[in-house]
Design an enzyme around this catalytic site. Sequence first.
Site, mmCIF file in Angstrom:
data_model
loop_
_atom_site.group_PDB
_atom_site.id
_atom_site.type_symbol
_atom_site.label_atom_id
_atom_site.label_comp_id
_atom_site.label_asym_id
_atom_site.label_seq_id
_atom_site.Cartn_x
_atom_site.Cartn_y
_atom_site.Cartn_z
ATOM 1 N N ILE A 131 0.865 -1.180 0.000
ATOM 2 C CA ILE A 131 0.000 0.000 0.000
ATOM 3 C C ILE A 131 0.897 1.223 0.000
ATOM 4 O O ILE A 131 1.568 1.506 0.993
ATOM 5 C CB ILE A 131 -0.924 0.005 1.232
ATOM 6 N N CYS A 158 4.734 -2.556 3.034
ATOM 7 C CA CYS A 158 4.956 -3.726 2.173
ATOM 8 C C CYS A 158 3.872 -4.776 2.386
ATOM 9 O O CYS A 158 3.264 -4.869 3.460
ATOM 10 C CB CYS A 158 6.312 -4.348 2.493
ATOM 11 N N GLU A 205 4.206 -7.951 2.836
ATOM 12 C CA GLU A 205 4.540 -8.884 3.900
ATOM 13 C C GLU A 205 4.124 -8.331 5.257
ATOM 14 O O GLU A 205 3.562 -9.046 6.091
ATOM 15 C CB GLU A 205 6.049 -9.168 3.919
ATOM 16 N N CYS A 232 12.148 -6.804 2.012
ATOM 17 C CA CYS A 232 13.069 -5.746 2.425
ATOM 18 C C CYS A 232 13.572 -6.032 3.847
ATOM 19 O O CYS A 232 13.093 -6.945 4.523
ATOM 20 C CB CYS A 232 12.373 -4.382 2.365
#
Length: 141
Positions: A50, A60, A62, A93
Site C-alpha cells: 500500500i 509492504c 509482507e 526488504c
Amino acid sequence: MGKRRSTVSDDELIGLATEAREFAHAPYSNFAVGAALLSADGRIFTGCNIEISTLGLTTCAERVAIFKAVSDGVREIARVAIVADHVDLAPPCGCCRQMMWEFGTEETEIILANLDGRVERFELKQLFPHAFDSSFLESLK
C-alpha cells in the site's frame, strides 16, 4: 480473521499471494506485490503493498499480512509466499525480514515467486543471517 486450513501447499500459498497482489495500491512505483502468510496454527493471512504519496510511509505486502495475523492473535509464522511481477524474484526488504524474524523462526520458509511461475524457497536464516532479536535485550532486564 485468517482462514484455518489443515494443510496448505506451496502452490496454494503462492496462488493466494498472487490474488492478494491484485489489490495492491502502487500508483507511484507500479510495483504490485502480494503476500500470503501461513501461521503455525494453520491460519492464512494475505496482504498487498500500500503506497501513499509520502513514500517513506508505504507498507509492504509482507508487513500487511503480518499485521493482520498478529492483530488476530498469531505469534508464530510458519511460511510466507511473496509474489511480484518481475523477472527477478523480489525478496523481502530489511524491515520485513526483521518483522518475520520477530514472529517466525530461523526455519520459517520464505517462498519467492513471480507471475511467470518462477519459484525459489529459502529459510529465513538464509535471508537474514545475522538478525537482531530479543536475545540482545535480555541483559537489559
